[in-house]
Each structure stands twice: as C-alpha cells, then as structure tokens.
Design a protein around this motif. Structure first.
Motif, PDB file in Angstrom:
ATOM      1  N   ILE A   2       0.769  -1.879  -0.332  1.00  0.00           N
ATOM      2  CA  ILE A   2      -0.034  -0.248  -0.329  1.00  0.00           C
ATOM      3  C   ILE A   2       1.426   1.281  -0.456  1.00  0.00           C
ATOM      4  CG2 ILE A   2      -1.576   1.194   1.075  1.00  0.00           C
ATOM      5  CD1 ILE A   2      -3.223  -0.783  -0.061  1.00  0.00           C
ATOM      6  N   ASP A   6       0.441   4.669  -2.721  1.00  0.00           N
ATOM      7  CA  ASP A   6       0.899   5.799  -2.038  1.00  0.00           C
ATOM      8  C   ASP A   6       1.468   6.909  -2.530  1.00  0.00           C
ATOM      9  OD1 ASP A   6      -1.578   5.467  -0.357  1.00  0.00           O
ATOM     10  OD2 ASP A   6      -0.676   4.963   1.588  1.00  0.00           O
ATOM     11  N   SER A 101      -1.384   8.298   3.769  1.00  0.00           N
ATOM     12  CA  SER A 101      -2.022   7.149   2.863  1.00  0.00           C
ATOM     13  C   SER A 101      -3.359   8.014   1.923  1.00  0.00           C
ATOM     14  CB  SER A 101      -2.455   6.541   3.035  1.00  0.00           C
ATOM     15  OG  SER A 101      -2.729   5.106   2.330  1.00  0.00           O
ATOM     16  N   VAL A 103      -5.967   6.394   1.413  1.00  0.00           N
ATOM     17  CA  VAL A 103      -6.904   5.665   1.962  1.00  0.00           C
ATOM     18  C   VAL A 103      -6.547   5.450   3.339  1.00  0.00           C
ATOM     19  CG1 VAL A 103      -8.912   3.599   2.006  1.00  0.00           C
ATOM     20  CG2 VAL A 103      -8.408   4.924  -0.537  1.00  0.00           C
ATOM     21  N   GLY A 130      -5.308   8.851   6.183  1.00  0.00           N
ATOM     22  CA  GLY A 130      -5.954   9.519   5.312  1.00  0.00           C
ATOM     23  C   GLY A 130      -6.834  10.338   4.410  1.00  0.00           C
ATOM     24  N   GLY A 133     -11.504   7.084   2.698  1.00  0.00           N
ATOM     25  CA  GLY A 133     -11.621   6.068   3.088  1.00  0.00           C
ATOM     26  C   GLY A 133     -13.131   6.165   3.335  1.00  0.00           C
ATOM     27  N   MET A 159      -9.476  -3.889   4.943  1.00  0.00           N
ATOM     28  CA  MET A 159      -8.320  -3.099   4.229  1.00  0.00           C
ATOM     29  C   MET A 159      -7.355  -4.389   2.845  1.00  0.00           C
ATOM     30  SD  MET A 159      -7.473  -0.364   2.203  1.00  0.00           S
ATOM     31  CE  MET A 159      -8.073   0.564   2.941  1.00  0.00           C
ATOM     32  N   ASN A 160      -8.005  -3.840   1.818  1.00  0.00           N
ATOM     33  CA  ASN A 160      -6.871  -4.688   0.936  1.00  0.00           C
ATOM     34  C   ASN A 160      -7.199  -4.150  -0.630  1.00  0.00           C
ATOM     35  OD1 ASN A 160      -9.372  -4.875  -1.305  1.00  0.00           O
ATOM     36  ND2 ASN A 160     -10.735  -6.865   0.452  1.00  0.00           N
ATOM     37  N   ILE A 161      -6.636  -4.602  -1.354  1.00  0.00           N
ATOM     38  CA  ILE A 161      -5.837  -3.793  -2.791  1.00  0.00           C
ATOM     39  C   ILE A 161      -7.625  -3.045  -3.489  1.00  0.00           C
ATOM     40  CG2 ILE A 161      -5.150  -3.649  -5.156  1.00  0.00           C
ATOM     41  CD1 ILE A 161      -3.189  -3.412  -2.633  1.00  0.00           C
ATOM     42  N   ASN A 163     -10.376  -2.647  -2.251  1.00  0.00           N
ATOM     43  CA  ASN A 163     -11.086  -1.383  -1.287  1.00  0.00           C
ATOM     44  C   ASN A 163     -10.118  -0.735  -1.226  1.00  0.00           C
ATOM     45  OD1 ASN A 163     -13.499  -3.472  -0.731  1.00  0.00           O
ATOM     46  ND2 ASN A 163     -12.249  -3.901   1.597  1.00  0.00           N
ATOM     47  N   TYR A 164      -8.656  -0.587  -1.021  1.00  0.00           N
ATOM     48  CA  TYR A 164      -8.056   0.867  -1.644  1.00  0.00           C
ATOM     49  C   TYR A 164      -8.131   1.233  -2.536  1.00  0.00           C
ATOM     50  CZ  TYR A 164      -3.781   2.831  -2.544  1.00  0.00           C
ATOM     51  OH  TYR A 164      -3.013   3.859  -2.347  1.00  0.00           O
ATOM     52  N   TYR A 167     -12.233   2.865  -2.774  1.00  0.00           N
ATOM     53  CA  TYR A 167     -12.553   4.353  -2.234  1.00  0.00           C
ATOM     54  C   TYR A 167     -12.356   4.885  -2.884  1.00  0.00           C
ATOM     55  CZ  TYR A 167     -13.378   0.733   1.619  1.00  0.00           C
ATOM     56  OH  TYR A 167     -13.841   0.274   3.131  1.00  0.00           O
TER      57      TYR A 167
END
Length: 184
Positions: A2, A6, A101, A103, A130, A133, A159-161, A163-164, A167
C-alpha cells in the motif's frame, strides 16, 4: 504494498495535476490572499504532522473541525473546491512524504478529544491517516466520533487492494459530500 502504491500514485497525481494546482493557487490569491491552509493534525501513532490543503474558509476562521465552523466562513472558491474535493489535492504532498495514505482514517485535530479517545479504543492510530476512506464515502464525519471511529476500524480490518482502489474511485466519482459545516 500500500505504501508503494501511495507513493507512486501521489507522485503521479502531483505531476498530472500540477497545472491545476498552480491555477487554483493563483485564483486563491484573489479569493483569500492566502490560498494554502496548513494545520497540525493527529497522525499515525498520534504523532503530529502538518496537513496541507487549499484554503476554503476565510483566513480569520477559528481552527476547529469543519462541522463546528459556520457555513458563512466558506468563500465562493472554497465552496467549489469542497464540492469538487479539489481542496484535498495538496495532501498528495503529505502522502508522498509518508505522513498520510491515499486511503485511511481522516486525520483529526488535537482538540477533538472525544474523537481521539474513540479512535484510541479502536486502535485507529495504528495506521496512517488518509485523504479518503470508508467513512468519507459514506458521509460519516467528525461530528459523530464513536460512529466514525468504528467505521474507521471496519475499514482498517477489511483493507485490501480492491477496497483501496474502490474508495479512491468512489471519491473521485463524487461519492461523499465532504466535511459538513454548521448552517447559519
């Protein structure tokens, strides 16, 4: 992973939006005379950092959470920047520096004691704050500290790729109304 995303996305975002950043800065000079707004916020592990945004309120507005500020404090340019979320673009610099970040939980103010206590209970300060989010895309702001902290915790746990990016795309697509302000 992540953090690498970012860094790369923030760098790309700053390069691509640079002409817009300059244009908004120049227009902001005419709007408030001081287009950049900086404020101490609560970061990861409750360490302070200086958040950078485009100014959306009059210079003399008290340094309080948006939901405690008066709508009359928002300038005409500020209203547009908030609606389009362009006021958040300078925070890409905070992301690039590793203070934030893309997110994560929105960073609160040190004087938002109730929010800090609720976030402590939920271990929200274990992660970088972030720009957007789960709370932001669901229009949960700092006026409801307990709900915000619980929603932040839910986002952290899920949180995972996927969902990143979800959002980020939801925010860019206009989901979430931004920070509320008091009506006159």
């Amino acid at each position: 992973m992540i953090r690498l995303l970012d860094f790369l996305l923030a760098l790309f975002g700053l390069i691509v939006t640079f002409p817009f950043l300059v244009l908004i800065f120049i227009i902001g000079l005419f709007d408030t005379g001081s287009p950049i707004f900086t404020q101490q916020r609560v970061g990861r592990n409750k360490k302070p950092f200086t958040l950078v945004k485009f100014r959306t309120m009059k210079v003399e507005t008290a340094s309080v959470a948006s939901h405690l500020a008066s709508a009359a404090s928002i300038t005409p340019l500020g209203g547009f920047l908030r609606k389009t979320k362009l006021d958040e673009l300078p925070q890409l610099w905070n992301v690039l520096k590793g203070e934030m970040s893309l997110v994560g939980p929105r960073p609160g103010l040190f004087n938002q004691e109730e929010l800090t206590v609720e976030r402590d209970k939920q271990k929200v300060f274990d992660v970088r704050p972030g720009i957007t989010g789960l709370s932001q895309v669901n229009e949960i702001d700092m006026s409801t500290p307990e709900l915000l902290a619980k929603t932040d915790r839910e986002m952290i746990e899920t949180m995972n790729i996927g969902n990143y990016f979800k959002y980020i795309f939801m925010t860019v697509g206009g989901k979430g109304a931004g920070d509320r302000v008091k009506k006159q």
